[in-house]
Every structure is written in C-alpha cells, then in structure tokens.
Write a protein that holds these residues in place. Sequence first.
Motif, short mmCIF file in Angstrom:
data_model
loop_
_atom_site.label_atom_id
_atom_site.label_comp_id
_atom_site.label_asym_id
_atom_site.label_seq_id
_atom_site.Cartn_x
_atom_site.Cartn_y
_atom_site.Cartn_z
N VAL C 55 0.73 -1.15 0.13
CA VAL C 55 0.03 -0.02 0.14
C VAL C 55 0.80 1.12 0.01
O VAL C 55 1.95 1.44 0.86
N PHE C 56 0.62 2.16 -0.93
CA PHE C 56 1.16 3.54 -0.96
C PHE C 56 0.25 4.54 -0.78
O PHE C 56 -0.79 4.61 -1.36
N THR C 57 0.52 5.56 0.22
CA THR C 57 -0.49 6.51 0.46
C THR C 57 -0.16 7.91 -0.27
O THR C 57 -1.00 8.90 0.07
N GLY C 58 0.89 8.01 -0.74
CA GLY C 58 1.29 9.30 -1.33
C GLY C 58 0.62 10.06 -2.20
O GLY C 58 0.38 11.15 -2.54
N LEU C 59 -0.14 9.11 -3.02
CA LEU C 59 -0.96 9.84 -3.95
C LEU C 59 -2.28 10.40 -3.67
O LEU C 59 -2.83 11.06 -4.52
N GLY C 60 -2.44 10.42 -2.40
CA GLY C 60 -3.86 10.73 -2.02
C GLY C 60 -3.67 12.38 -1.75
O GLY C 60 -4.86 13.25 -1.77
N LYS C 61 -2.68 13.18 -1.42
CA LYS C 61 -2.55 14.31 -1.35
C LYS C 61 -2.04 15.11 -2.62
O LYS C 61 -1.04 14.45 -3.09
N ALA C 62 -2.30 16.39 -2.91
CA ALA C 62 -2.00 17.08 -3.95
C ALA C 62 -0.46 17.70 -3.71
O ALA C 62 0.23 17.49 -2.66
N GLY C 63 0.27 17.42 -4.89
CA GLY C 63 1.65 18.06 -4.82
C GLY C 63 1.92 19.23 -4.80
O GLY C 63 0.94 20.15 -5.15
N ASN C 64 2.85 19.97 -4.50
CA ASN C 64 3.19 21.53 -4.29
C ASN C 64 3.48 21.95 -5.66
O ASN C 64 4.57 21.72 -6.19
N THR C 65 2.56 22.64 -6.05
CA THR C 65 2.65 23.57 -7.53
C THR C 65 3.19 24.62 -7.60
O THR C 65 3.15 25.46 -8.40
N SER C 66 3.55 25.15 -6.47
CA SER C 66 4.32 26.47 -6.25
C SER C 66 5.60 26.40 -6.72
O SER C 66 6.97 26.56 -6.15
N ASN C 67 5.64 26.39 -7.97
CA ASN C 67 7.19 26.09 -8.74
C ASN C 67 7.05 26.74 -9.91
O ASN C 67 5.97 27.06 -10.52
N ILE C 68 8.22 26.57 -10.76
CA ILE C 68 8.33 27.12 -12.18
C ILE C 68 7.34 26.68 -12.96
O ILE C 68 6.94 27.60 -13.97
N ILE C 69 6.77 25.54 -13.04
CA ILE C 69 5.95 25.04 -13.89
C ILE C 69 4.62 24.85 -13.36
O ILE C 69 3.60 24.27 -14.06
N LYS C 70 4.41 25.35 -12.39
CA LYS C 70 3.05 25.36 -11.73
C LYS C 70 2.37 23.97 -11.71
O LYS C 70 1.22 23.66 -11.78
N ALA C 71 3.20 23.09 -11.48
CA ALA C 71 2.94 21.50 -11.65
C ALA C 71 3.70 20.52 -10.67
O ALA C 71 4.62 21.10 -10.19
N ALA C 72 3.17 19.57 -10.32
CA ALA C 72 3.88 18.64 -9.29
C ALA C 72 3.69 17.06 -9.89
O ALA C 72 2.58 16.74 -10.36
#
Lengths: 213, 213, 213, 213, 213, 213
Positions: C55-72
């Motif tokens: 089981v992996f729980t890391g995909l449950g919360k949004a990544g930090n998009t405060s970066n150059i590409i506004k993406a995570a």
Amino acid sequence: MAQDKTIMLPIFLSLLLSASDALVQDFCVGDLSAADTPAGYPCKKVSAVTCDDFVFTGLGKAGNTSNIIKAAVTPAFVGQFPAVNGLGISAARLDLAPGGVVPLHTHPGGSELLVVVQGTICAGFISSANAVYFTTLYKGDTMVFPQGQLHFQINSGNDNAVAIVSFSSPNPGLQITSFALFANSLPSAVVEKVTFLDDEQVKKLKKVLGGTG
Amino acid sequence: MAQDKTIMLPIFLSLLLSASDALVQDFCVGDLSAADTPAGYPCKKVSAVTCDDFVFTGLGKAGNTSNIIKAAVTPAFVGQFPAVNGLGISAARLDLAPGGVVPLHTHPGGSELLVVVQGTICAGFISSANAVYFTTLYKGDTMVFPQGQLHFQINSGNDNAVAIVSFSSPNPGLQITSFALFANSLPSAVVEKVTFLDDEQVKKLKKVLGGTG
Amino acid sequence: MAQDKTIMLPIFLSLLLSASDALVQDFCVGDLSAADTPAGYPCKKVSAVTCDDFVFTGLGKAGNTSNIIKAAVTPAFVGQFPAVNGLGISAARLDLAPGGVVPLHTHPGGSELLVVVQGTICAGFISSANAVYFTTLYKGDTMVFPQGQLHFQINSGNDNAVAIVSFSSPNPGLQITSFALFANSLPSAVVEKVTFLDDEQVKKLKKVLGGTG
Amino acid sequence: MAQDKTIMLPIFLSLLLSASDALVQDFCVGDLSAADTPAGYPCKKVSAVTCDDFVFTGLGKAGNTSNIIKAAVTPAFVGQFPAVNGLGISAARLDLAPGGVVPLHTHPGGSELLVVVQGTICAGFISSANAVYFTTLYKGDTMVFPQGQLHFQINSGNDNAVAIVSFSSPNPGLQITSFALFANSLPSAVVEKVTFLDDEQVKKLKKVLGGTG
Amino acid sequence: MAQDKTIMLPIFLSLLLSASDALVQDFCVGDLSAADTPAGYPCKKVSAVTCDDFVFTGLGKAGNTSNIIKAAVTPAFVGQFPAVNGLGISAARLDLAPGGVVPLHTHPGGSELLVVVQGTICAGFISSANAVYFTTLYKGDTMVFPQGQLHFQINSGNDNAVAIVSFSSPNPGLQITSFALFANSLPSAVVEKVTFLDDEQVKKLKKVLGGTG
Amino acid sequence: MAQDKTIMLPIFLSLLLSASDALVQDFCVGDLSAADTPAGYPCKKVSAVTCDDFVFTGLGKAGNTSNIIKAAVTPAFVGQFPAVNGLGISAARLDLAPGGVVPLHTHPGGSELLVVVQGTICAGFISSANAVYFTTLYKGDTMVFPQGQLHFQINSGNDNAVAIVSFSSPNPGLQITSFALFANSLPSAVVEKVTFLDDEQVKKLKKVLGGTG
C-alpha cells in the motif's frame, strides 16, 4: 605445423579462458543463500558448479499420497533444483492414488505441460472467458494448461496415476484455491462475501483445512 | 545560410520520412479485425492512426452496479482501447455501490495497481504461500496486486466507491473464481471433487449463477 | 472422515510450506538498500513483508505546484513504492495549477497511461516520424503515451487539474527536455550545435534553470 | 554397416525435415508487405529465403552529408534489412562531414553502441537524472548510449568522421528533438509552453526547419 | 518573473533529484565484483559512474592473429565493457590474417550482426533445418547470424580482414565446436559416438587442440 | 433475493462475455496456416478452439529407432502441438534403442529439461567455457541443459531407454552438429577449414550422411 599449432594454442586458449569469465550466462545455477531478484537468484560461482548441480533425483520416487487429497506434488522448481534458475523451465512429479485429486489451482508464474506416465487422469482448465476445457488423459497423453488459468487433475482410474509436469518458469508458483480460501486467517465473512458461499460451508471447510477466523 | 538550410531540408527530411516507414513501432495501434498473436494484434497502418486512437473516454462515467455484485468493471483493455496494444499497459474503472464487491478473482496476464478515487475499499490478495494480505484503503490510497494472485475488493463504506486500476498488460484477463466454478457446465461432481465443497452448496450456486451440470 | 482429513493435513500443508519457500516470486518487494539489477532490486525476505508493503498513500494529497511549472509529479515508482519491483507497473499523481504544465519529456523505460481525475488537460506526444498527436482531455478521459515518445501535459482549464498516470515499468524514468538541455553543465556551444538554438536563448534558459557553461 | 546407415538415413532425415517445418524460428525474415505486430513483422516463407536476405550492402558507401546538419544516417533497420526482424539487433552507418552533427535525439526502442571507424567524434548523452556524460571519441573507440536517453554526436575533427552504430532492437526509432519541436505543425504557443523557449526563437526555427503554426 | 522562477527552482529540482534516486535504470553499469544474475550484474552506484564507464577503447587495435586460426576475437562483452550490462547489446572486433578463420561456432545467448571494415570474408551459417547460407562479404557489407545457429568466418582475400560485430546480448557467449569436442576431457569414445567421427581423427585433433581422454 | 440475483445476472454476464472477447490471450492456439511471427503464430479463433486442441497424443508410443542413430525424437513443438504457441513451453519424447544416441546438438531457442522414464542414459553438455558436464542418468533422474549449449544423450544401458524432455520455448529448434556439417551442400573445403577435420574424414561422413560438395 602441428608443432606450430601447439605453440600457438595457449595464446588462443587464453582468449577463450578469459572470455569464459564473461560467459557465466551459459547458465546461472541459483545461489539460494542470496536474496532472490525479479529475474531469479544470483549465480553460484562457475568454478564451484559441478555436473551434479544439473541433475535432480527427486522425481524418481513416488510422493506420499497418504493425505487429504490422496495426491502428492514433488516439485523440481528453483527452490529444489537451483540449476533451472534463469532458464525459464522447471518440472514436478504428480502422484495420484486411486481417488486422488490435485484440487483446483493456478500457477501464477507459468504455463504447465503434463505428460501422463501411468494411469488415467481427468484434467481440465477454465478460461477467463469462463469456458471449460476438460477431458480424460491416458498413458502418454500430453495436455497444456495456459498460464494463470484455474485447472485440476483427478485420478479417474482404479490404479495409481503418475504424471511428469513441466512449467515455463523456474518458479511457477502453486495456488490451491480451497487452501487460499479456507486454510488461513481470511475472515469467514470476507470469504463468504467474495465467493457467495454460505457461512456454514465456509466454517466447515475452515475447520477441515485448518483455517481460522 | 537559412536559404542553404531550406534547400537542403528536403534531402534530410526525406531520410526521416523513409526512415519513419520503419518506425511504426513508435506504437502499434491494434487492428482488432486481424487475428491476435502471442504479442498482441497486428498494427493498424500508421497513416490511418489519428490522435483519437490514443484517447479512451469510457472511464469517465460510472458503470452499472445494478447487478448481483453491486459492482461494475469498465475495462480499457486492448479489446476496448486498441492503442494499448503492445505497450504493456491497460486500465479499468471500478465502481462499487454500497455493499458492492468484486468477487475473488485473478488476472492471469498481469499485475494490478489500484488507486482509490472515491470511498473506502477493503482489498486484499492471497499469495501462493497461502498468506493473506488485506487492508482498508481510503481515497488516494494505492495498492498493488501481484500477477496471478487471487484478490478481491469490497466496498467497506456507506457510499459509492470508485477506483482507477491499471495493469501491466494490454490484456490482463479477468477470471472470477465463483463464476469459473458455478457459471458454466463444469459438472457438480467435478467441482465438489476439486474444491471440497458440499453438493448442496455447489448446486445452489450453480443455480444462482446460471451454471449447469 | 473429517478426522482422517485432520490427521493428514499436516503432511499436505508441509508440502505447501516447503514449496512456498520457492514461491517468493509471487512478488518481490524491492530491498532498496541492496544494489539494483537490470531486472530490479533484490527481494525483501518474504517473512518480513507485510500488507503495508503493498500500500502506498502518497498519491492521496496534492503535490506542491508553487514552482516554475505550476505543476507537481508525485511518483509511486519502485524508489517510493518498493512493492512494484519486478511487477512491470508503477504510478504517479499529476497536479497542474491553472497555467501549469509538465514540460516536454520522455519516460525512457515505459509507456504511460493517463486518466484525468479533475479539470481539463491539453496533452500530446510527437512520434519518431515527427507526427504530432495532441488533444484536450476532460475528466474521465484516458490517453496513452507510447514508450520513449516526447510528450507533454498542459492545464488548459481555469481550475486545478489532477491526473492519475500509470506506467508499464516499475521505474519508467523521467527526462524533461529543457532540464536536460539547460539545467546542467552541458556547454552552451554544444547545446546550440545539437539543437540549432541561438546562443542568447540558450544562455538565458541556462540562467533561469540553473545550468552552467 | 555403411550400407545399413544409407538405408536408414531417409527415415531419420525425414524426421529432421518434418521437424524443420516447425523450426522457422531459426530466423524470421520480415515480410514488410504484411502488417507489423508488436513483436515485429510476420515471417517470409523459409522456402523463399535465400542467403541474400541475410546480407545488407547499404552501409558500404558514405551517406549524403550535403544537408543542414552536414551528416547522414544510413539505417539497416528492419525496414531496410528485413532479416533482423525478431533478432533484437540492427545497425546504421553514421557519416559526419567537417562541422557535421547528429542533433540531440533519442531511440525510443533500443540502446545504441557506436564504434568510430574514421575521424574524431564528440559524443554524449544526458541521463534522466539530468547528468551529462560526454567525451571525445577517436578511431576505434566504442561508446554505448542507454535506451531512450537524449544523446548527440558531433564531428570534432577536421576531416570526415564515420561510425558504425548498432542497436538492441530491429527497429530502434529515431526522434530528433529539434525536428519534433520545429518541423511539424505543433503550435508555437504549445512549443513555448512546454520548452520555456521564446516565441521569436521558436518561430525562427519553425521557419528554418519547415514547421508551421 | 525570472526572479520568481529562480525562487521556485530548488523546489522543482529537488523533485527531480529525489526522483532521480529511483532512475538508476537509465543504465546499470555492471559491478563485476558482485555475483551475476540471470538478468545481468548488479549495478554500480550511479554516483560512482563516470563517462569513462560508457567508453571502451579495446576495439581500436588489431588482435593478435599469431595463433592456430590466424584470427583474433576482441570482445567488448559485459565482462570487458560493464556499461553494456542490461542493455541488450555488446560488440567485438574480428581480425583475420590471410588464411585466418573463425572456426564453426555458436553464440548461445544472442544474434550477431557483422560489418566488414576491411578485406574480404567468406561467412555463413547453417540453420536447424540443415540449410546452408553462405556468401562472400566485401568491405561495407553487413551480415546477420540468427541466435544460436552454427556459423563461421573465413578470410577469403589475400590481405588482413577486419570486421566489427555486434550482438543482441551483453553476454552472447562463444562456443567453438571443435574446441568443445577436442580441447577438453570429453572421452574420445563419447566424441566418436556423438559425432560419427573416426577414432584416429578424434585422437589427432585432441592432441592438436590440447584435449585429453 | 435469489430472484434479484437472477434478474441481474445477464447484465453482469454480458460484461464478462464482452470482456472475454478481449481475453483471447488466455491462450493463443497457433493457426499454422498463417505466417509465423517472431512471437509465434497468429491465434486460432477462440470460438473454434476445443479441448482437443490442448491435448497431444503423439508422445504415447515409441518412435522408430530403426535408423542410423538407433534413436528417435518425437516432438510436441508448436508445429505438431499448436496449443503451446506463445506459452513458452513444449515437449518431446526420446527413444533410444540399445546403442542408440542422440548426436551432439543444440536447441537454439530454448533450454531443455530431461526426465528419464525408462532405462539408463549417459547425457552431458559442454559450456561456452569449454567445460564438460556429463553423467549417467537412471530412471527418474532429471537433467537440465542450458539454452544453446552443445549436448548429447547416449543409451548406456542394455535395454531401451525412454525420456520425456521439455523445452522453455514452443519452438526450441534442433541442430545436430554432424548433420549441419555433413548432410548438406557445405563444401568439404569449407567444412575442413572451419573444423580442422581431415579431408578424408569429411568426405567419408558426407557420403554416409548424404551430403554433397
């Protein structure tokens, strides 16, 4: 001229020898003391490999069929026969006493090819499309069970039946459905929910097969 | 200089174009009208492939869970989404109404990775060694089910549950154990012999699931 | 009779248990502390594996998009989720803030299948034959990006977009073209030579992306 | 005794001959007139295969380097050399005039091994981890470029350079980054968004390389 | 704006860096000090890998052909060039003095692709169906030898011949038939039984090639 | 409730049925009338497949050993048993009359696992490193011969010997060294050059084995 050949030979052989250091992949006899990998076990040093590594004698004698299924599977998988490591093949001996059965099972890791050596066996598999393919096999008959499909073998004769089975993997696995359901701690309520079986039936077989919960 | 480039371009592009004739293996969108092969379907002509081939819209809406298992599996396997042909991956949407369950099953051809998009799911698998691995998954949790292992999913919440599942094969297969046993013509006597189930139980489920014999 | 079964059970189970020693390949949870191999990491001891490994729980919360590409990109590759080791599959979560983009990139090791969970995404890839396949994807749409092809995803809506992506490899890799060109020490003169880009442009982006030379 | 041998020979040969019908997989010369499959092209009939099928003469003469990159790639991929179909290998000849360059590119389908036959070549690749590996290669030097990684070759000498390259696939593909970006109809706005390049730069290169939009 | 980019960069790069920990499979330079596995050697730590690992200089100079076969094979297999580990490719240089020959041999692990760089070579292979495919190759000609087939190369010119050969495996192996028969301790009686050769011939060649028994 | 189940069943079964259209890869019984591919033959339509396709009866009776080698190999390769197509396995029966021998040979496409069913067999193989591994096998003994290695089997007893052999490929191939050398049109001069054999010996065996040139 032969003289000349003799002189030059060491040079050439030395090429072969040094080259041979890189040729361990002629085979990779598994070192079961090391951690397995997705491709199999690390290789035993070639210098430590002898002809005996490539020979397995366990399939020569009948397995003990004095058990609940009147059957025995004697595996020559990588765990018992490390020479098949990485070679994409393994084997087993199947003994079925009269009335014996190899219950419904799958081999998650490979296809199975069965050759009847003695007796009569009713064998079959069920496809993902839910179609049933089963028949009666006699001495010398061969049947193939495609990878991952549920299949079974039943002694349909009056004498002992013996088969040699081979697999397309050194480590095909063996998952017997009724043991997966009833011989462990999977809660009865879950078993019933995922199989539609009645509570009474589940609890009865858990008791017979040593399951809990 | 740019002029010079413009002049030479066709020569270079022509190399790329002729080369591209050999590059169909960038992808191999399956031609389902042709016979399948062990590696997948023959490829649709690249000239006939459009962006739409690479897009599948079927996972966007809930499957119909008004059925015996209160669940629906909406596959995006090669049969529904030919672009995954040869790419070693496919997906499906899983809808579980309250009380819904995906019964015990295997995917003979691949491993499964499940991501819960909504609701709460109790999921687990049983290994060849007969060990049980099961737990409760919440929104965002991911679980992987190794190839060929028996596994199940149960809606353990009070609302609908939805999961996106992907597979390590364009054509993983789906074999539901109880349908393999009870929804076809496999004789009851054989089912009982290979499962240890009681005659009454087998006949009852054959009736419920549409089996005969 | 049930008595008889109970007596015989240990014999049969012992077969299963000894056999199970050879069945570690039901799965091969990666031991990241050991050296990787071309087929993946050595396996963690089965006796040390628990359900939590799967089981992996890391995909449950949004990544930090405060970066150059506004993406995570939040990966669940073998490095983060060792249970996928050897299983031919992995996953990741993609978060795109408004205006966010996953720049042009490839996954050297596997094909990608993307499912839009929220928002609107303009996605596409370019084939070796230089053809462009791109479109706008809405919630529930699925797109597949064949192995090794240059592709990108752009949030083409006004709100956050989220996608679940899976890969046909436990370790697909991620090579972002502009980072490969401008975020390292590859000399500007070489970059210009192999891309036809102007010196000014190359030096500007090297400065922005942290490259030298 | 020799008499006896002669008598028995036809019987034995007939076994070999009938067996040989099943042995087409000694090789599978591609029938390019048939649809490709994920594993390669269907096989040309063995009876129609001659020694000439296994020989390719195209690598013997220099490619035309009178083009924008002062370089030529002469492929012996399955499209040009059908005998490599299914054999997991192919080759190409690389000609670089003084100042010639093979622009940044990937081979989505295989690893590349380069042997310098003439001249001096500056070659390198960039890993997914963004690390740069590049060096100068002289006559006889060999360099390997791992599958899917961005790499390039530049003639760093004053004379023509020639290399023989081989690939771990009959159909490795060839994706030149700048052609993928600038030599097709991918809109400039998208190119800029996914590369961070300036509008002026993108429009300039689209014009040079024949792109539109 | 560029300022903003600069601030956010570390966040994004840190994603790339942590991700890169999982991306060792960009390549897997073999650690020959560790035990091999069926898929190749464990990987050298990425942090210890330098560009030099990807470069092999041994094919630049002629091998020593002062030997019984007037030929030399200089391998760049994984044993000599660990960077090809796991990449499905390797290479070798073939030097044939006038009268030189690479005796009948097979590569158990891979197909071979030969490019004549200098001189004239008579090369051929024999299929399982017992068919012979042989011809004369001139400078620049390429010939492919399918995996596992018996093949040979003879210098059919008056000058030295040189060829670059590549293989579809990092470790193709090299089994020279006459050395397998006559250069070891396989008893003459067995050799005669399995080859139909005369006792005198076998004993003569065992003496020439250093065999015993 | 059972009523409810009965009503809903068709809906659920229809999912299974439509899904099953995509599940042909449960198996891929070869259509030998179609062209082979590198991965095997195209699949026979599932609707035309019956249980008989999965059963082969040819291994039940002894092969005709009245031939030069006093041995017979009865193959159950894909050419004789199309159900193994794509399943990575096949089998054969080996009959050795007293004095019988399976001459030195290789299987280019797969590893071999031999189980002695009757009699006594002296079997062995020679590795690329030129090492000899041979021994005497008795009833029930198993030996594995790694892919592509030269190996042989000799009846070392006084009665008939029988073995069941399986292979890690549906189409392993069979290349008998002395037939490759002496039973075709490969010129004697070439044979002598690549084997070191004497002209007299080569001409003698070409005559015995039906070769020319």
